[in-house]
Design an enzyme around this catalytic site. Structure first.
Site, PDB file in Angstrom:
ATOM      1  N   LYS A   1      22.320  42.352 -18.918  1.00  0.00           N
ATOM      2  CA  LYS A   1      21.362  42.568 -18.891  1.00  0.00           C
ATOM      3  C   LYS A   1      20.165  43.409 -17.771  1.00  0.00           C
ATOM      4  N   LEU A   2      19.618  44.467 -18.043  1.00  0.00           N
ATOM      5  CA  LEU A   2      19.303  44.794 -16.976  1.00  0.00           C
ATOM      6  C   LEU A   2      18.982  43.928 -15.773  1.00  0.00           C
TER       7      LEU A   2
ATOM      8  N   SER B   1      21.086  47.117 -36.804  1.00  0.00           N
ATOM      9  CA  SER B   1      21.387  45.759 -37.412  1.00  0.00           C
ATOM     10  C   SER B   1      20.176  44.783 -37.631  1.00  0.00           C
ATOM     11  N   LYS B   2      19.321  44.850 -36.167  1.00  0.00           N
ATOM     12  CA  LYS B   2      18.007  44.223 -36.462  1.00  0.00           C
ATOM     13  C   LYS B   2      17.334  45.353 -37.850  1.00  0.00           C
TER      14      LYS B   2
ATOM     15  N   ASN C   1      12.768  51.622 -15.351  1.00  0.00           N
ATOM     16  CA  ASN C   1      13.763  51.515 -14.263  1.00  0.00           C
ATOM     17  C   ASN C   1      13.917  51.237 -13.517  1.00  0.00           C
TER      18      ASN C   1
ATOM     19  N   THR D   1      12.372  42.687 -33.064  1.00  0.00           N
ATOM     20  CA  THR D   1      12.748  44.018 -32.252  1.00  0.00           C
ATOM     21  C   THR D   1      11.725  44.431 -32.057  1.00  0.00           C
ATOM     22  N   ASP D   2      11.126  45.501 -31.195  1.00  0.00           N
ATOM     23  CA  ASP D   2      10.580  46.554 -30.820  1.00  0.00           C
ATOM     24  C   ASP D   2      12.191  47.149 -31.057  1.00  0.00           C
ATOM     25  N   GLU D   3      13.185  47.474 -30.468  1.00  0.00           N
ATOM     26  CA  GLU D   3      13.211  48.720 -30.848  1.00  0.00           C
ATOM     27  C   GLU D   3      14.289  49.139 -32.700  1.00  0.00           C
TER      28      GLU D   3
ATOM     29  N   PRO E   1      23.810  50.126 -10.516  1.00  0.00           N
ATOM     30  CA  PRO E   1      23.913  50.812 -11.516  1.00  0.00           C
ATOM     31  C   PRO E   1      22.846  51.356 -12.612  1.00  0.00           C
TER      32      PRO E   1
ATOM     33  N   LEU F   1      27.413  29.062 -29.612  1.00  0.00           N
ATOM     34  CA  LEU F   1      28.003  29.469 -28.751  1.00  0.00           C
ATOM     35  C   LEU F   1      29.361  30.796 -28.619  1.00  0.00           C
TER      36      LEU F   1
ATOM     37  N   ASN G   1      11.103  44.161 -24.401  1.00  0.00           N
ATOM     38  CA  ASN G   1      11.978  42.925 -23.657  1.00  0.00           C
ATOM     39  C   ASN G   1      11.474  41.591 -22.649  1.00  0.00           C
ATOM     40  N   ASN G   2      12.443  41.297 -22.770  1.00  0.00           N
ATOM     41  CA  ASN G   2      11.891  39.877 -22.204  1.00  0.00           C
ATOM     42  C   ASN G   2      13.088  39.631 -20.913  1.00  0.00           C
TER      43      ASN G   2
ATOM     44  N   TYR H   1      22.844  47.435 -32.769  1.00  0.00           N
ATOM     45  CA  TYR H   1      21.803  46.977 -32.530  1.00  0.00           C
ATOM     46  C   TYR H   1      20.834  46.721 -32.847  1.00  0.00           C
TER      47      TYR H   1
HETATM   48  P1  NAD Z   1      21.180  35.770 -26.580  1.00  0.00           P
HETATM   49  O1  NAD Z   1      22.060  36.858 -26.883  1.00  0.00           O
HETATM   50  O2  NAD Z   1      21.238  35.515 -25.071  1.00  0.00           O
HETATM   51  O3  NAD Z   1      21.504  34.430 -27.433  1.00  0.00           O
HETATM   52  C1  NAD Z   1      22.019  34.931 -28.748  1.00  0.00           C
HETATM   53  C2  NAD Z   1      22.099  33.378 -28.927  1.00  0.00           C
HETATM   54  O4  NAD Z   1      22.987  32.818 -30.307  1.00  0.00           O
HETATM   55  C3  NAD Z   1      23.394  32.975 -27.662  1.00  0.00           C
HETATM   56  O5  NAD Z   1      23.848  31.486 -27.862  1.00  0.00           O
HETATM   57  C4  NAD Z   1      25.002  32.751 -29.192  1.00  0.00           C
HETATM   58  O6  NAD Z   1      25.413  31.858 -28.912  1.00  0.00           O
HETATM   59  C5  NAD Z   1      24.200  32.459 -30.503  1.00  0.00           C
HETATM   60  N1  NAD Z   1      24.852  33.040 -31.569  1.00  0.00           N
HETATM   61  C6  NAD Z   1      25.700  34.359 -31.725  1.00  0.00           C
HETATM   62  N2  NAD Z   1      25.435  34.410 -32.592  1.00  0.00           N
HETATM   63  C7  NAD Z   1      25.601  33.206 -33.765  1.00  0.00           C
HETATM   64  C8  NAD Z   1      26.448  33.174 -34.928  1.00  0.00           C
HETATM   65  N3  NAD Z   1      27.247  33.439 -35.493  1.00  0.00           N
HETATM   66  N4  NAD Z   1      25.681  31.419 -34.693  1.00  0.00           N
HETATM   67  C9  NAD Z   1      24.783  30.821 -34.725  1.00  0.00           C
HETATM   68  N5  NAD Z   1      24.379  31.196 -33.116  1.00  0.00           N
HETATM   69  C10 NAD Z   1      24.932  32.322 -32.638  1.00  0.00           C
HETATM   70  O7  NAD Z   1      19.882  36.526 -27.615  1.00  0.00           O
HETATM   71  P2  NAD Z   1      18.717  36.651 -26.689  1.00  0.00           P
HETATM   72  O8  NAD Z   1      18.248  37.921 -25.422  1.00  0.00           O
HETATM   73  O9  NAD Z   1      18.492  35.490 -26.164  1.00  0.00           O
HETATM   74  O10 NAD Z   1      17.904  37.101 -27.800  1.00  0.00           O
HETATM   75  C11 NAD Z   1      17.042  36.309 -29.347  1.00  0.00           C
HETATM   76  C12 NAD Z   1      16.634  37.066 -30.214  1.00  0.00           C
HETATM   77  O11 NAD Z   1      15.654  37.493 -30.084  1.00  0.00           O
HETATM   78  C13 NAD Z   1      17.938  37.969 -30.807  1.00  0.00           C
HETATM   79  O12 NAD Z   1      17.001  37.690 -32.153  1.00  0.00           O
HETATM   80  C14 NAD Z   1      16.700  38.984 -30.322  1.00  0.00           C
HETATM   81  O13 NAD Z   1      17.192  40.433 -31.434  1.00  0.00           O
HETATM   82  C15 NAD Z   1      15.463  38.869 -30.399  1.00  0.00           C
HETATM   83  N6  NAD Z   1      14.593  39.627 -28.883  1.00  0.00           N
HETATM   84  C16 NAD Z   1      15.398  39.850 -27.680  1.00  0.00           C
HETATM   85  C17 NAD Z   1      14.698  40.473 -27.056  1.00  0.00           C
HETATM   86  C18 NAD Z   1      15.127  40.391 -25.223  1.00  0.00           C
HETATM   87  O14 NAD Z   1      14.325  41.229 -24.560  1.00  0.00           O
HETATM   88  N7  NAD Z   1      16.796  39.265 -24.961  1.00  0.00           N
HETATM   89  C19 NAD Z   1      13.432  41.239 -27.046  1.00  0.00           C
HETATM   90  C20 NAD Z   1      13.381  40.819 -28.617  1.00  0.00           C
HETATM   91  C21 NAD Z   1      13.760  40.159 -29.533  1.00  0.00           C
HETATM   92  O1  DAU Z   2      13.175  45.578 -25.983  1.00  0.00           O
HETATM   93  C1  DAU Z   2      13.763  44.307 -26.965  1.00  0.00           C
HETATM   94  C2  DAU Z   2      14.931  44.872 -26.690  1.00  0.00           C
HETATM   95  O2  DAU Z   2      15.523  44.406 -25.033  1.00  0.00           O
HETATM   96  C3  DAU Z   2      15.962  43.692 -27.392  1.00  0.00           C
HETATM   97  O3  DAU Z   2      15.787  43.305 -28.449  1.00  0.00           O
HETATM   98  C4  DAU Z   2      17.428  43.150 -26.685  1.00  0.00           C
HETATM   99  O4  DAU Z   2      17.959  42.171 -26.832  1.00  0.00           O
HETATM  100  C5  DAU Z   2      17.308  43.315 -25.110  1.00  0.00           C
HETATM  101  O5  DAU Z   2      18.938  43.913 -24.577  1.00  0.00           O
HETATM  102  C6  DAU Z   2      16.627  44.684 -24.393  1.00  0.00           C
HETATM  103  O6  DAU Z   2      17.227  45.989 -24.608  1.00  0.00           O
HETATM  104  P1  DAU Z   2      17.708  47.041 -24.075  1.00  0.00           P
HETATM  105  O7  DAU Z   2      18.389  47.849 -24.406  1.00  0.00           O
HETATM  106  O8  DAU Z   2      15.866  47.391 -23.592  1.00  0.00           O
HETATM  107  O9  DAU Z   2      17.484  46.119 -22.139  1.00  0.00           O
HETATM  108  P2  DAU Z   2      18.788  45.867 -21.491  1.00  0.00           P
HETATM  109  O10 DAU Z   2      18.444  45.489 -20.443  1.00  0.00           O
HETATM  110  O11 DAU Z   2      20.228  46.222 -21.416  1.00  0.00           O
HETATM  111  O12 DAU Z   2      18.357  47.471 -20.401  1.00  0.00           O
HETATM  112  C7  DAU Z   2      16.934  47.831 -20.501  1.00  0.00           C
HETATM  113  C8  DAU Z   2      17.177  49.386 -19.966  1.00  0.00           C
HETATM  114  O13 DAU Z   2      17.622  49.311 -18.781  1.00  0.00           O
HETATM  115  C9  DAU Z   2      17.685  50.342 -20.878  1.00  0.00           C
HETATM  116  O14 DAU Z   2      16.436  51.435 -20.544  1.00  0.00           O
HETATM  117  C10 DAU Z   2      19.071  50.442 -20.318  1.00  0.00           C
HETATM  118  C11 DAU Z   2      18.788  49.687 -18.386  1.00  0.00           C
HETATM  119  N1  DAU Z   2      19.959  49.711 -18.106  1.00  0.00           N
HETATM  120  C12 DAU Z   2      20.719  49.386 -18.752  1.00  0.00           C
HETATM  121  C13 DAU Z   2      21.713  48.202 -18.095  1.00  0.00           C
HETATM  122  C14 DAU Z   2      22.904  46.837 -18.190  1.00  0.00           C
HETATM  123  C15 DAU Z   2      20.423  50.625 -16.742  1.00  0.00           C
HETATM  124  O15 DAU Z   2      20.045  51.108 -16.306  1.00  0.00           O
HETATM  125  N2  DAU Z   2      21.629  49.878 -16.001  1.00  0.00           N
HETATM  126  C16 DAU Z   2      22.293  48.579 -16.516  1.00  0.00           C
HETATM  127  O16 DAU Z   2      23.447  48.336 -16.245  1.00  0.00           O
END
Ligand code: NAD
Ligand code: DAU
Length: 362
Positions: free
Chosen positions: A203-204, A167-168, A263, A138-140, A219, A39, A193-194, A164
């Site tokens: 997130k965006l 680290s992944k 975007n 992630t694809d990153e 922004p 949390l 991206n989800n 980020y």
């Molecule tokens: P999120 O930031 O919404 O959620 C992360 C969760 O992990 C939170 O509930 C947080 O409390 C918990 N957490 C953080 N540090 C912790 C710790 N030390 N111990 C236990 N719990 C901890 O992230 P998300 O967007 O739901 O992403 C989930 C996973 O999917 C991540 O591994 C992310 O890299 C991966 N992923 C995300 C996306 C995306 O678009 N969001 C895409 C591809 C992969």
């Molecule tokens: O590709 C998978 C990844 O997608 C996940 O592993 C990450 O956890 C997740 O956060 C996401 O990363 P991005 O950096 O692509 O997502 P974000 O929503 O931060 O940004 C999406 C795009 O929008 C990116 O090109 C940056 C841009 N952006 C983002 C924000 C927050 C803006 O232009 N303005 C903004 O304010």
């Protein structure tokens, strides 16, 4: 077939994707879920309100860096699988505080793997064979594509660009090493991206929906021409379930939405959807709120996923079309005002100030 009385341990199940996964799992499967989440700012028990009284869901507040805590949890609940979502997940935060990402994503995954290995090595042969460690990545990790480059496949070389992503990538390598060195039955997914319900509004997509609703500037970093491959969160969850059941050990599977969008185009559609769904008679179209601001340092230009392996081997494909999924998502944020208010705490407002105040309009 698996013994459905045996639990699955989900880490990070109070975050965006994790909570969607837990809700879908409880909705579709009979087996219990143990949900381990620290949390942090990104974890939100309100995401799990629908299953608050469901005895199949056990929430445990804890840290994936805490070896003793994990060992105790594994001994107590004897899960048949671990689905590992817990992470620091926001690229902009990894630029202002890389250390938190190294701790959770690298050290935390390493700790979880080691405890999983110790637990797994003492299981009886049948349970040992069934056990799975599914690492959600992630694809990153693959870096950035040029406009005409082929989409990322599972054999694309790793080239992470942000703390980020690095680290992944490190966590993916640890998972791989535990398979090759110890035989731990792992499988890794690398997803694009989800978007969808319960995504934290840093997130965006949710940030733009809420700013647009309130008439605040939108922004857009740089020139807004960066491309992401969007996937509705429920499709990511169904892919993970499919890989958990049918993925080959030691393999990685790319997951994507076949929905590459710039975007600026995404933000423009969000403006039009908010105008339409909020129907609040604002005199100016919300597109006028779009503001180009200082770019993200090291901003990856394009991500795209080649998801043929998961389609051909596992039979998974995304079900949700992007435009319809975005409409559902906008409607969800507009219809869940108390959830939104709840997550926008003082700490959230501090982050928004830190990340945006120094970005000047371009
Ligand atoms: P999120 O930031 O919404 O959620 C992360 C969760 O992990 C939170 O509930 C947080 O409390 C918990 N957490 C953080 N540090 C912790 C710790 N030390 N111990 C236990 N719990 C901890 O992230 P998300 O967007 O739901 O992403 C989930 C996973 O999917 C991540 O591994 C992310 O890299 C991966 N992923 C995300 C996306 C995306 O678009 N969001 C895409 C591809 C992969
Ligand atoms: O590709 C998978 C990844 O997608 C996940 O592993 C990450 O956890 C997740 O956060 C996401 O990363 P991005 O950096 O692509 O997502 P974000 O929503 O931060 O940004 C999406 C795009 O929008 C990116 O090109 C940056 C841009 N952006 C983002 C924000 C927050 C803006 O232009 N303005 C903004 O304010």
């Amino acid at each position: 077939m698996h013994d459905t009385s045996q639990a699955v341990l989900v880490t990070g199940g109070a975050g965006f994707i994790g909570s969607n996964f837990v809700l879908n799992w409880i909705g579709e499967a009979a087996s219990p879920v143990i949900n381990l989440d620290l949390l942090t700012y990104a974890g939100n028990p309100a995401n799990l309100a629908q299953i608050e009284n469901d005895t199949r869901h056990t929430f445990v507040r804890g840290d994936i860096c805490d070896a003793d805590g994990i060992a105790k949890l594994l001994r107590e609940h004897k899960p048949r699988a671990i689905v590992h979502f817990a992470a620091e997940s926001h690229v902009d935060r990894s630029i202002s505080d890389p250390g938190a990402f190294i701790r959770t994503n690298v050290q935390g995954t390493g700790t979880l793997l080691e405890q999983a290995r110790l637990y797994w090595s003492e299981l009886n042969p049948g349970s040992k064979q069934q056990f799975r460690f599914l690492h959600v990545s992630t694809d990153e990790v693959y870096g950035s594509l040029g406009p005409d480059d082929p989409a990322f496949s599972e054999s694309t070389a790793y080239a992470p660009n942000s703390p980020y992503a690095a680290s992944k990538a490190s966590s993916d390598h640890l998972v791989r090493a535990y398979y090759h060195t110890f035989g731990l039955p792992v499988v890794t997914t690398n997803c694009s991206n989800n978007y969808g319900p319960f995504q934290f509004p840093e997130k965006l997509i949710p940030l733009m929906i809420l700013n647009a609703l309130e008439g605040k500037p939108l922004p857009v970093y740089g020139d807004g021409q960066n491309v992401r491959d969007w996937l509705f969160v429920e499709d990511h969850c169904s892919a993970i379930r499919a890989v958990l059941e049918r993925g080959r050990l030691g393999e990685t599977y790319n997951i994507g939405g076949n929905s590459e969008r710039k975007n600026l185009d995404v933000v423009t559609v969000i403006c039009d959807l908010v105008d339409e769904i909020a129907a609040d008679g604002k005199p100016e179209p919300r597109r006028k709120l779009i503001t180009f601001v200082t770019d993200r340092p090291g901003h990856d230009r394009r991500y795209a996923i080649n998801a043929t392996k998961i389609r051909d081997e596992i039979g998974w494909e995304p079900a949700q079309d992007f435009e319809e999924g975005l409409r559902r998502t906008v409607a969800w944020y507009l219809g869940n005002k108390s959830w939104v208010e709840n997550v926008r705490t003082g700490a959230y407002r501090d982050w928004i100030r830190r990340n945006y105040d120094e970005r000047v309009p371009q």
